[in-house]
Design a protein around this motif. Sequence first.
Motif, short mmCIF file in Angstrom:
data_model
loop_
_atom_site.label_atom_id
_atom_site.label_comp_id
_atom_site.label_asym_id
_atom_site.label_seq_id
_atom_site.Cartn_x
_atom_site.Cartn_y
_atom_site.Cartn_z
N ASP A 33 -5.13 43.10 -26.76
CA ASP A 33 -5.18 42.49 -28.10
C ASP A 33 -6.51 42.75 -28.80
OD1 ASP A 33 -2.62 41.46 -27.80
OD2 ASP A 33 -3.34 39.58 -26.95
N GLY A 34 -7.09 43.90 -28.59
CA GLY A 34 -8.34 44.23 -29.25
C GLY A 34 -9.58 43.74 -28.54
N ARG A 35 -9.41 43.05 -27.42
CA ARG A 35 -10.59 42.59 -26.67
C ARG A 35 -11.24 43.78 -26.00
NH1 ARG A 35 -6.77 39.51 -24.45
NH2 ARG A 35 -6.42 37.49 -25.34
N LEU A 36 -12.51 43.91 -26.18
CA LEU A 36 -13.22 45.03 -25.58
C LEU A 36 -14.09 44.61 -24.41
CD1 LEU A 36 -14.33 46.94 -28.80
CD2 LEU A 36 -12.39 47.43 -27.32
N ASP A 37 -14.41 43.32 -24.35
CA ASP A 37 -15.32 42.88 -23.30
C ASP A 37 -14.53 42.46 -22.05
OD1 ASP A 37 -15.79 39.40 -23.82
OD2 ASP A 37 -14.34 40.66 -24.83
N PRO A 38 -15.00 42.83 -20.88
CA PRO A 38 -14.31 42.48 -19.64
C PRO A 38 -14.19 40.98 -19.41
CG PRO A 38 -15.98 44.16 -19.25
CD PRO A 38 -16.15 43.70 -20.65
N LEU A 39 -15.16 40.21 -19.89
CA LEU A 39 -15.12 38.77 -19.70
C LEU A 39 -13.94 38.14 -20.44
CD1 LEU A 39 -16.57 36.41 -18.37
CD2 LEU A 39 -17.95 36.19 -20.42
N GLY A 40 -13.71 38.57 -21.68
CA GLY A 40 -12.58 38.06 -22.44
C GLY A 40 -11.25 38.42 -21.82
N VAL A 41 -11.16 39.62 -21.28
CA VAL A 41 -9.93 40.05 -20.61
C VAL A 41 -9.71 39.23 -19.34
CG1 VAL A 41 -8.78 41.98 -19.48
CG2 VAL A 41 -10.07 42.37 -21.57
N ALA A 42 -10.77 38.98 -18.58
CA ALA A 42 -10.66 38.20 -17.35
C ALA A 42 -10.22 36.76 -17.65
CB ALA A 42 -11.98 38.20 -16.60
N ILE A 43 -10.75 36.18 -18.71
CA ILE A 43 -10.35 34.83 -19.10
C ILE A 43 -8.88 34.81 -19.51
CG2 ILE A 43 -10.71 33.01 -20.82
CD1 ILE A 43 -13.72 33.75 -20.71
N ALA A 44 -8.44 35.83 -20.25
CA ALA A 44 -7.04 35.91 -20.65
C ALA A 44 -6.13 36.04 -19.43
CB ALA A 44 -6.84 37.09 -21.60
N GLU A 45 -6.55 36.80 -18.44
CA GLU A 45 -5.76 36.93 -17.22
C GLU A 45 -5.68 35.61 -16.47
OE1 GLU A 45 -6.43 41.65 -16.12
OE2 GLU A 45 -7.31 40.12 -14.84
N LEU A 46 -6.77 34.87 -16.44
CA LEU A 46 -6.76 33.57 -15.76
C LEU A 46 -5.84 32.60 -16.48
CD1 LEU A 46 -8.01 31.87 -13.45
CD2 LEU A 46 -9.71 31.11 -15.10
N LYS A 47 -5.89 32.58 -17.80
CA LYS A 47 -5.01 31.68 -18.57
C LYS A 47 -3.55 32.05 -18.40
CE LYS A 47 -8.31 30.26 -22.08
NZ LYS A 47 -8.68 30.30 -23.50
N ALA A 48 -3.26 33.35 -18.26
CA ALA A 48 -1.89 33.81 -18.06
C ALA A 48 -1.44 33.66 -16.61
CB ALA A 48 -1.77 35.26 -18.50
N GLU A 49 -2.35 33.24 -15.75
CA GLU A 49 -2.07 33.02 -14.32
C GLU A 49 -1.60 34.28 -13.61
OE1 GLU A 49 0.46 29.67 -13.77
OE2 GLU A 49 -0.76 28.38 -15.03
N ILE A 50 -2.14 35.42 -13.99
CA ILE A 50 -1.78 36.67 -13.32
C ILE A 50 -2.99 37.35 -12.71
CG2 ILE A 50 0.28 37.11 -14.67
CD1 ILE A 50 -1.35 39.05 -16.36
N ILE A 51 -4.06 36.62 -12.55
CA ILE A 51 -5.28 37.19 -12.01
C ILE A 51 -5.08 37.44 -10.50
CG2 ILE A 51 -6.53 35.09 -11.41
CD1 ILE A 51 -8.87 36.37 -13.08
N PRO A 52 -5.40 38.62 -10.02
CA PRO A 52 -5.10 38.97 -8.63
C PRO A 52 -6.19 38.55 -7.63
CG PRO A 52 -5.94 40.88 -9.75
CD PRO A 52 -5.87 39.77 -10.78
N ILE A 53 -6.63 37.32 -7.72
CA ILE A 53 -7.67 36.81 -6.83
C ILE A 53 -7.18 35.48 -6.26
CG2 ILE A 53 -10.03 35.93 -6.70
CD1 ILE A 53 -10.79 37.92 -8.88
N THR A 54 -7.36 35.28 -4.97
CA THR A 54 -6.97 34.02 -4.35
C THR A 54 -8.21 33.25 -3.90
OG1 THR A 54 -6.76 35.08 -2.20
CG2 THR A 54 -4.77 34.93 -3.53
N VAL A 55 -8.03 31.96 -3.74
CA VAL A 55 -9.12 31.08 -3.30
C VAL A 55 -8.73 30.48 -1.96
CG1 VAL A 55 -10.41 28.98 -3.81
CG2 VAL A 55 -9.79 30.53 -5.66
N LYS A 56 -9.60 30.63 -0.99
CA LYS A 56 -9.38 30.00 0.30
C LYS A 56 -10.32 28.82 0.41
CE LYS A 56 -7.77 33.96 2.86
NZ LYS A 56 -7.91 34.76 4.08
#
Length: 60
Positions: A33-56
Amino acid sequence: MVKEKYTRFERARIVGARALQIAMGAPVLVDDDGRLDPLGVAIAELKAEIIPITVKRKKS
């Protein structure tokens, strides 16, 4: 599947780690959506709940 609730520290670590991955060339999993910064993309992935990182967590 139960939605996992992250602490603010876990969210910060997840977003930071994912932003670093994206900056190093990892594929983006959401429409940018026009986001160029990696931080904004990472936040969008977290909000969409599709971030490929797990927490133990330790069982207490």
